[in-house]
Design a protein around this motif. Structure first.
Motif, PDB file in Angstrom:
ATOM      1  N   ARG A  28     -53.693 -60.735  23.266  1.00 26.22           N
ATOM      2  CA  ARG A  28     -53.062 -62.029  23.554  1.00 26.22           C
ATOM      3  C   ARG A  28     -53.730 -63.156  22.769  1.00 26.22           C
ATOM      4  O   ARG A  28     -53.063 -64.047  22.256  1.00 26.22           O
ATOM      5  CB  ARG A  28     -53.125 -62.336  25.043  1.00 26.22           C
ATOM      6  CG  ARG A  28     -52.083 -61.653  25.836  1.00 26.22           C
ATOM      7  CD  ARG A  28     -52.090 -62.158  27.250  1.00 26.22           C
ATOM      8  NE  ARG A  28     -50.865 -61.715  27.890  1.00 26.22           N
ATOM      9  CZ  ARG A  28     -50.434 -62.175  29.025  1.00 26.22           C
ATOM     10  NH1 ARG A  28     -51.120 -63.095  29.658  1.00 26.22           N
ATOM     11  NH2 ARG A  28     -49.320 -61.730  29.543  1.00 26.22           N
ATOM     12  N   THR A  29     -55.054 -63.103  22.680  1.00 29.08           N
ATOM     13  CA  THR A  29     -55.773 -64.116  21.916  1.00 29.08           C
ATOM     14  C   THR A  29     -55.395 -64.040  20.443  1.00 29.08           C
ATOM     15  O   THR A  29     -55.157 -65.067  19.794  1.00 29.08           O
ATOM     16  CB  THR A  29     -57.293 -63.932  22.085  1.00 29.08           C
ATOM     17  OG1 THR A  29     -57.611 -63.989  23.481  1.00 29.08           O
ATOM     18  CG2 THR A  29     -58.069 -64.992  21.345  1.00 29.08           C
ATOM     19  N   ILE A  70     -45.417 -68.937  24.396  1.00 24.61           N
ATOM     20  CA  ILE A  70     -46.264 -67.760  24.187  1.00 24.61           C
ATOM     21  C   ILE A  70     -47.476 -67.798  25.112  1.00 24.61           C
ATOM     22  O   ILE A  70     -47.857 -66.782  25.693  1.00 24.61           O
ATOM     23  CB  ILE A  70     -46.695 -67.666  22.715  1.00 24.61           C
ATOM     24  CG1 ILE A  70     -45.494 -67.313  21.842  1.00 24.61           C
ATOM     25  CG2 ILE A  70     -47.786 -66.635  22.532  1.00 24.61           C
ATOM     26  CD1 ILE A  70     -45.786 -67.395  20.361  1.00 24.61           C
ATOM     27  N   SER A  71     -48.075 -68.961  25.269  1.00 24.42           N
ATOM     28  CA  SER A  71     -49.291 -69.039  26.081  1.00 24.42           C
ATOM     29  C   SER A  71     -49.004 -69.016  27.580  1.00 24.42           C
ATOM     30  O   SER A  71     -49.909 -68.768  28.372  1.00 24.42           O
ATOM     31  CB  SER A  71     -50.098 -70.283  25.722  1.00 24.42           C
ATOM     32  OG  SER A  71     -49.357 -71.441  26.022  1.00 24.42           O
ATOM     33  N   ASN A  72     -47.766 -69.246  27.991  1.00 21.82           N
ATOM     34  CA  ASN A  72     -47.418 -69.282  29.414  1.00 21.82           C
ATOM     35  C   ASN A  72     -46.370 -68.227  29.764  1.00 21.82           C
ATOM     36  O   ASN A  72     -45.444 -68.488  30.528  1.00 21.82           O
ATOM     37  CB  ASN A  72     -46.906 -70.673  29.802  1.00 21.82           C
ATOM     38  CG  ASN A  72     -47.977 -71.711  29.716  1.00 21.82           C
ATOM     39  OD1 ASN A  72     -49.076 -71.514  30.217  1.00 21.82           O
ATOM     40  ND2 ASN A  72     -47.687 -72.813  29.060  1.00 21.82           N
ATOM     41  N   LEU A  73     -46.506 -67.034  29.208  1.00 20.80           N
ATOM     42  CA  LEU A  73     -45.542 -65.976  29.489  1.00 20.80           C
ATOM     43  C   LEU A  73     -45.513 -65.606  30.969  1.00 20.80           C
ATOM     44  O   LEU A  73     -44.441 -65.323  31.511  1.00 20.80           O
ATOM     45  CB  LEU A  73     -45.856 -64.739  28.642  1.00 20.80           C
ATOM     46  CG  LEU A  73     -45.488 -64.839  27.170  1.00 20.80           C
ATOM     47  CD1 LEU A  73     -45.954 -63.606  26.423  1.00 20.80           C
ATOM     48  CD2 LEU A  73     -44.001 -65.019  26.991  1.00 20.80           C
ATOM     49  N   ASP A  74     -46.654 -65.619  31.628  1.00 25.07           N
ATOM     50  CA  ASP A  74     -46.687 -65.270  33.049  1.00 25.07           C
ATOM     51  C   ASP A  74     -45.922 -66.294  33.882  1.00 25.07           C
ATOM     52  O   ASP A  74     -45.201 -65.937  34.815  1.00 25.07           O
ATOM     53  CB  ASP A  74     -48.128 -65.171  33.542  1.00 25.07           C
ATOM     54  CG  ASP A  74     -48.870 -63.998  32.928  1.00 25.07           C
ATOM     55  OD1 ASP A  74     -48.206 -63.014  32.555  1.00 25.07           O
ATOM     56  OD2 ASP A  74     -50.106 -64.080  32.818  1.00 25.07           O
ATOM     57  N   VAL A  75     -46.066 -67.564  33.554  1.00 25.67           N
ATOM     58  CA  VAL A  75     -45.348 -68.618  34.284  1.00 25.67           C
ATOM     59  C   VAL A  75     -43.855 -68.458  34.079  1.00 25.67           C
ATOM     60  O   VAL A  75     -43.071 -68.542  35.027  1.00 25.67           O
ATOM     61  CB  VAL A  75     -45.821 -70.015  33.815  1.00 25.67           C
ATOM     62  CG1 VAL A  75     -44.963 -71.101  34.413  1.00 25.67           C
ATOM     63  CG2 VAL A  75     -47.269 -70.222  34.171  1.00 25.67           C
ATOM     64  N   LEU A  76     -43.447 -68.209  32.830  1.00 29.41           N
ATOM     65  CA  LEU A  76     -42.024 -68.042  32.543  1.00 29.41           C
ATOM     66  C   LEU A  76     -41.454 -66.809  33.238  1.00 29.41           C
ATOM     67  O   LEU A  76     -40.343 -66.838  33.743  1.00 29.41           O
ATOM     68  CB  LEU A  76     -41.803 -67.954  31.034  1.00 29.41           C
ATOM     69  CG  LEU A  76     -42.101 -69.225  30.248  1.00 29.41           C
ATOM     70  CD1 LEU A  76     -41.978 -68.960  28.758  1.00 29.41           C
ATOM     71  CD2 LEU A  76     -41.173 -70.340  30.665  1.00 29.41           C
ATOM     72  N   LYS A  77     -42.241 -65.734  33.279  1.00 28.74           N
ATOM     73  CA  LYS A  77     -41.768 -64.502  33.907  1.00 28.74           C
ATOM     74  C   LYS A  77     -41.540 -64.710  35.395  1.00 28.74           C
ATOM     75  O   LYS A  77     -40.505 -64.302  35.928  1.00 28.74           O
ATOM     76  CB  LYS A  77     -42.782 -63.394  33.665  1.00 28.74           C
ATOM     77  CG  LYS A  77     -42.374 -62.059  34.258  1.00 28.74           C
ATOM     78  CD  LYS A  77     -43.329 -60.955  33.864  1.00 28.74           C
ATOM     79  CE  LYS A  77     -44.704 -61.232  34.393  1.00 28.74           C
ATOM     80  NZ  LYS A  77     -45.656 -60.121  34.201  1.00 28.74           N
ATOM     81  N   THR A  78     -42.473 -65.366  36.076  1.00 31.62           N
ATOM     82  CA  THR A  78     -42.297 -65.589  37.508  1.00 31.62           C
ATOM     83  C   THR A  78     -41.201 -66.615  37.776  1.00 31.62           C
ATOM     84  O   THR A  78     -40.485 -66.503  38.759  1.00 31.62           O
ATOM     85  CB  THR A  78     -43.609 -66.053  38.164  1.00 31.62           C
ATOM     86  OG1 THR A  78     -44.082 -67.219  37.503  1.00 31.62           O
ATOM     87  CG2 THR A  78     -44.659 -64.964  38.087  1.00 31.62           C
ATOM     88  N   LYS A  79     -41.057 -67.600  36.886  1.00 29.69           N
ATOM     89  CA  LYS A  79     -40.003 -68.604  37.060  1.00 29.69           C
ATOM     90  C   LYS A  79     -38.625 -67.965  36.935  1.00 29.69           C
ATOM     91  O   LYS A  79     -37.736 -68.224  37.736  1.00 29.69           O
ATOM     92  CB  LYS A  79     -40.179 -69.711  36.026  1.00 29.69           C
ATOM     93  CG  LYS A  79     -39.238 -70.844  36.166  1.00 29.69           C
ATOM     94  CD  LYS A  79     -39.999 -72.051  36.608  1.00 29.69           C
ATOM     95  CE  LYS A  79     -39.076 -73.232  36.685  1.00 29.69           C
ATOM     96  NZ  LYS A  79     -39.153 -73.847  37.985  1.00 29.69           N
ATOM     97  N   VAL A  80     -38.445 -67.124  35.928  1.00 32.20           N
ATOM     98  CA  VAL A  80     -37.168 -66.452  35.744  1.00 32.20           C
ATOM     99  C   VAL A  80     -36.894 -65.515  36.910  1.00 32.20           C
ATOM    100  O   VAL A  80     -35.782 -65.462  37.429  1.00 32.20           O
ATOM    101  CB  VAL A  80     -37.148 -65.683  34.396  1.00 32.20           C
ATOM    102  CG1 VAL A  80     -35.945 -64.770  34.302  1.00 32.20           C
ATOM    103  CG2 VAL A  80     -37.148 -66.660  33.246  1.00 32.20           C
TER     104      VAL A  80
END
Length: 111
Positions: A28-29, A70-80
């Motif tokens: 990820r980095t 890209i840096s907030n994929l987890d936030v986007l995944k839970t939001k969707v």
């Protein structure tokens, strides 16, 4: 026949999971670093080709949005996921009786 591993040595699954988590974090980095370099190059190319400030600003904003995604994929995944769950919970069912068509939805009009 040669035995490569010591039979008294126990390998735990936690070691493998820690290794996998470490490699995932490193990937990820690396991905974020490469995306940042590509965004900088894209903004510089936009400035080089268009020279006006507006084109460069649009390229910068677009690059910032991509990097944020890209840096907030987890936030986007839970939001969707939460949006899909909310939509599934609010779906209403229309029952049709006596063979009559349902009068709801697009394209249906009362005469």
């Amino acid at each position: 026949m040669h035995i490569l591993a010591n039979p008294d040595h126990v390998v735990l699954a936690g070691d493998v999971l820690d290794w996998a988590n470490t490699k995932t974090g490193q990937f990820r980095t690396l991905l974020l670093t490469v995306a940042t370099l590509m965004a900088i190059i894209a903004v510089l190319m936009a400035w080089w080709k268009t020279r006006p400030f507006v084109g460069t600003l649009v390229a910068f904003v677009l690059a910032a949005l991509v990097l944020w995604g890209i840096s907030n994929l987890d936030v986007l995944k839970t939001k969707v996921g939460s949006e899909i769950d909310d939509q599934a919970a609010s779906v209403s069912v229309v029952h049709v009786t006596d063979g009559a068509p349902a009068l709801t939805g697009e394209g249906w009009q009362l005469s």
